[in-house]
Design an enzyme around this catalytic site. Structure first.
Site, PDB file in Angstrom:
ATOM      1  N   SER A 151       0.873  -1.186   0.000  1.00 60.88           N
ATOM      2  CA  SER A 151       0.000   0.000   0.000  1.00 60.88           C
ATOM      3  C   SER A 151       0.903   1.226   0.000  1.00 60.88           C
ATOM      4  O   SER A 151       2.087   1.124   0.357  1.00 60.88           O
ATOM      5  CB  SER A 151      -0.854  -0.005   1.281  1.00 60.88           C
ATOM      6  OG  SER A 151      -1.463   1.248   1.508  1.00 60.88           O
ATOM      7  N   TYR A 165      -2.011  -1.576  10.430  1.00 61.52           N
ATOM      8  CA  TYR A 165      -2.031  -1.655   8.960  1.00 61.52           C
ATOM      9  C   TYR A 165      -0.711  -1.140   8.387  1.00 61.52           C
ATOM     10  O   TYR A 165      -0.107  -1.769   7.517  1.00 61.52           O
ATOM     11  CB  TYR A 165      -3.215  -0.842   8.431  1.00 61.52           C
ATOM     12  CG  TYR A 165      -3.456  -0.995   6.940  1.00 61.52           C
ATOM     13  CD1 TYR A 165      -4.120  -2.112   6.439  1.00 61.52           C
ATOM     14  CD2 TYR A 165      -3.036  -0.023   6.039  1.00 61.52           C
ATOM     15  CE1 TYR A 165      -4.341  -2.272   5.076  1.00 61.52           C
ATOM     16  CE2 TYR A 165      -3.257  -0.167   4.677  1.00 61.52           C
ATOM     17  CZ  TYR A 165      -3.916  -1.291   4.205  1.00 61.52           C
ATOM     18  OH  TYR A 165      -4.135  -1.434   2.845  1.00 61.52           O
TER      19      TYR A 165
HETATM   20  N1  LIG Z   1      -8.760  -0.422  -1.261  1.00 58.14           N
HETATM   21  C1  LIG Z   1      -7.681   0.318  -1.042  1.00 58.14           C
HETATM   22  O1  LIG Z   1      -7.753   1.555  -1.009  1.00 58.14           O
HETATM   23  C2  LIG Z   1      -6.310  -0.331  -0.842  1.00 58.14           C
HETATM   24  C3  LIG Z   1      -5.188   0.493  -0.891  1.00 58.14           C
HETATM   25  C4  LIG Z   1      -3.931  -0.075  -0.730  1.00 58.14           C
HETATM   26  C5  LIG Z   1      -3.799  -1.432  -0.528  1.00 58.14           C
HETATM   27  N2  LIG Z   1      -4.912  -2.207  -0.485  1.00 58.14           N
HETATM   28  C6  LIG Z   1      -4.719  -3.642  -0.270  1.00 58.14           C
HETATM   29  O2  LIG Z   1      -5.298  -4.375  -1.317  1.00 58.14           O
HETATM   30  C7  LIG Z   1      -5.641  -5.684  -0.853  1.00 58.14           C
HETATM   31  C8  LIG Z   1      -7.060  -5.977  -1.269  1.00 58.14           C
HETATM   32  O3  LIG Z   1      -7.920  -5.080  -0.595  1.00 58.14           O
HETATM   33  P1  LIG Z   1      -9.305  -4.565  -1.192  1.00 58.14           P
HETATM   34  O4  LIG Z   1      -9.272  -3.095  -1.170  1.00 58.14           O
HETATM   35  O5  LIG Z   1      -9.643  -5.280  -2.451  1.00 58.14           O
HETATM   36  O6  LIG Z   1     -10.277  -4.991   0.009  1.00 58.14           O
HETATM   37  P2  LIG Z   1     -11.462  -6.056   0.090  1.00 58.14           P
HETATM   38  O7  LIG Z   1     -11.883  -6.040   1.504  1.00 58.14           O
HETATM   39  O8  LIG Z   1     -12.460  -5.803  -0.973  1.00 58.14           O
HETATM   40  O9  LIG Z   1     -10.735  -7.434  -0.273  1.00 58.14           O
HETATM   41  C9  LIG Z   1      -9.922  -8.119   0.616  1.00 58.14           C
HETATM   42  C10 LIG Z   1     -10.187  -9.602   0.433  1.00 58.14           C
HETATM   43  O10 LIG Z   1      -9.338 -10.307   1.342  1.00 58.14           O
HETATM   44  C11 LIG Z   1     -10.116 -11.316   1.920  1.00 58.14           C
HETATM   45  N3  LIG Z   1      -9.577 -11.743   3.212  1.00 58.14           N
HETATM   46  C12 LIG Z   1      -9.669 -11.113   4.417  1.00 58.14           C
HETATM   47  N4  LIG Z   1      -9.104 -11.858   5.367  1.00 58.14           N
HETATM   48  C13 LIG Z   1      -8.632 -12.973   4.772  1.00 58.14           C
HETATM   49  C14 LIG Z   1      -7.949 -14.123   5.231  1.00 58.14           C
HETATM   50  N5  LIG Z   1      -7.636 -14.303   6.535  1.00 58.14           N
HETATM   51  N6  LIG Z   1      -7.623 -15.081   4.328  1.00 58.14           N
HETATM   52  C15 LIG Z   1      -7.945 -14.934   3.027  1.00 58.14           C
HETATM   53  N7  LIG Z   1      -8.615 -13.882   2.534  1.00 58.14           N
HETATM   54  C16 LIG Z   1      -8.944 -12.911   3.405  1.00 58.14           C
HETATM   55  C17 LIG Z   1     -11.505 -10.724   2.066  1.00 58.14           C
HETATM   56  O11 LIG Z   1     -12.497 -11.715   2.261  1.00 58.14           O
HETATM   57  C18 LIG Z   1     -11.626  -9.970   0.762  1.00 58.14           C
HETATM   58  O12 LIG Z   1     -12.184 -10.766  -0.261  1.00 58.14           O
HETATM   59  C19 LIG Z   1      -5.413  -5.660   0.655  1.00 58.14           C
HETATM   60  O13 LIG Z   1      -4.171  -6.266   0.965  1.00 58.14           O
HETATM   61  C20 LIG Z   1      -5.378  -4.182   0.974  1.00 58.14           C
HETATM   62  O14 LIG Z   1      -4.662  -3.904   2.149  1.00 58.14           O
HETATM   63  C21 LIG Z   1      -6.162  -1.699  -0.640  1.00 58.14           C
END
Ligand SMILES: NC(=O)c1ccc[n+]([C@@H]2O[C@H](COP(=O)([O-])OP(=O)(O)OC[C@H]3O[C@@H](n4cnc5c(N)ncnc54)[C@H](O)[C@@H]3O)[C@@H](O)[C@H]2O)c1
Length: 259
Positions: A151, A165
């Site tokens: 991130s 985080y």
């Molecule tokens: N959305 C943002 O702004 C953003 C920014 C930077 C980084 N990220 C990163 O991107 C990645 C995806 O996030 P997103 O935004 O799509 O969120 P999201 O919540 O839509 O997706 C995250 C997914 O991870 C799954 N998950 C949670 N715990 C889990 C576990 N113990 N085992 C397996 N799966 C699990 C959830 O069920 C979900 O499907 C994450 O690592 C997040 O930190 C997101």
């Protein structure tokens, strides 16, 4: 979520097998779609079984090769089962996208030990367990690519909240570089991607709050990114188009870290 492009296979990854964690929705789903559209055989994994099965069926309907497996990334036995099954059924493993993650808001003083341990187990330990389980299989396949989803908050302190985080995403950034060096001579590339603020369910918790205004005001492009804008870069890093990239950190953030 938009599904266009799924049937437009260019076959670049046709002989590749990929595992995507947290692939049932959000960025992981977009990564799974992009990899499948490029021809890879994709194993979507998550703890959201219904959504994951639905996405795999949708991709198959679009002419792609996709399946779903339950995988809690914090559980080492789960990893062994999914990786073994993937190799047994699909003949090998070439690509791992360590995307699963959770986001929480507590700061230095409001975070609890329980909240800290849970987040670190998923976001940080889960990425290590994934690399540990997959690397021998990537080596056996003659090389491969690991993409770890960090991130912008893995590199900067953000707004002073979300201490666990930030800790986890900073660790993902540095574990990526460490593993990249460990495997550089074995044809296994390891890179991290650093999204800015992306419109996924994770961001729902800040929608309509002052935090959302702060996000939009502080993003040079003035909008959230889309999951597809991250999924495409993940597929690029997984492909041979990125064959000289390892240990790199790729920012896809609307200009956020350029400031
Ligand atoms: N959305 C943002 O702004 C953003 C920014 C930077 C980084 N990220 C990163 O991107 C990645 C995806 O996030 P997103 O935004 O799509 O969120 P999201 O919540 O839509 O997706 C995250 C997914 O991870 C799954 N998950 C949670 N715990 C889990 C576990 N113990 N085992 C397996 N799966 C699990 C959830 O069920 C979900 O499907 C994450 O690592 C997040 O930190 C997101």
């Amino acid at each position: 979520m938009a599904r266009e492009g799924v049937s437009k296979l260019d076959r670049e990854l046709y002989d590749k097998v990929a595992i995507v964690t947290g692939g049932a929705r959000g960025i992981g789903a977009a990564a799974a779609e992009a990899l499948a559209a490029a021809g890879a055989s994709v194993v979507i994994t998550d703890v959201l079984d219904e959504e994951g099965e639905r996405l795999a069926a949708h991709l198959r309907d679009g002419g792609c090769r996709a399946s779903y497996e339950h995988l809690d990334v914090s559980d080492e036995a789960n990893w062994a089962r999914v990786v073994d099954k993937t190799v047994a059924e699909l003949g090998g493993l070439h690509i791992l996208v360590n995307n699963a993650g959770i986001g929480t808001m507590p700061d230095v003083e409001t975070e609890t030990r329980e909240g800290w341990d849970r987040l670190i187990a998923i976001n940080q330990t889960g990425v290590w367990l994934g690399m540990k389980a997959a690397a021998p299989r990537l080596r056996a396949a003659g090389g491969g690519s690991i993409v770890n989803v960090s991130s912008i908050f893995g590199a900067v302190g953000g707004f002073g909240g979300s201490i666990a985080y930030h800790a986890s995403k900073g660790a993902v950034r540095l574990m990526t570089k460490n593993a990249a060096l460990r495997y550089a001579k074995e044809g296994i590339r390891v890179n991290s991607i650093h999204p800015g603020f992306i419109d996924t369910p994770m961001i729902e918790q800040v929608k309509g709050t002052p935090a959302e205004e702060a996000i939009l005001a502080s993003t040079p492009m003035g909008r959230l990114g889309t999951p597809k804008e991250i999924g495409g870069v993940i597929a690029f890093l997984a492909s041979d188009a990125a064959s000289y990239m390892t240990g790199s950190e790729v920012y896809v953030d609307g200009g956020w870290t350029a400031q």
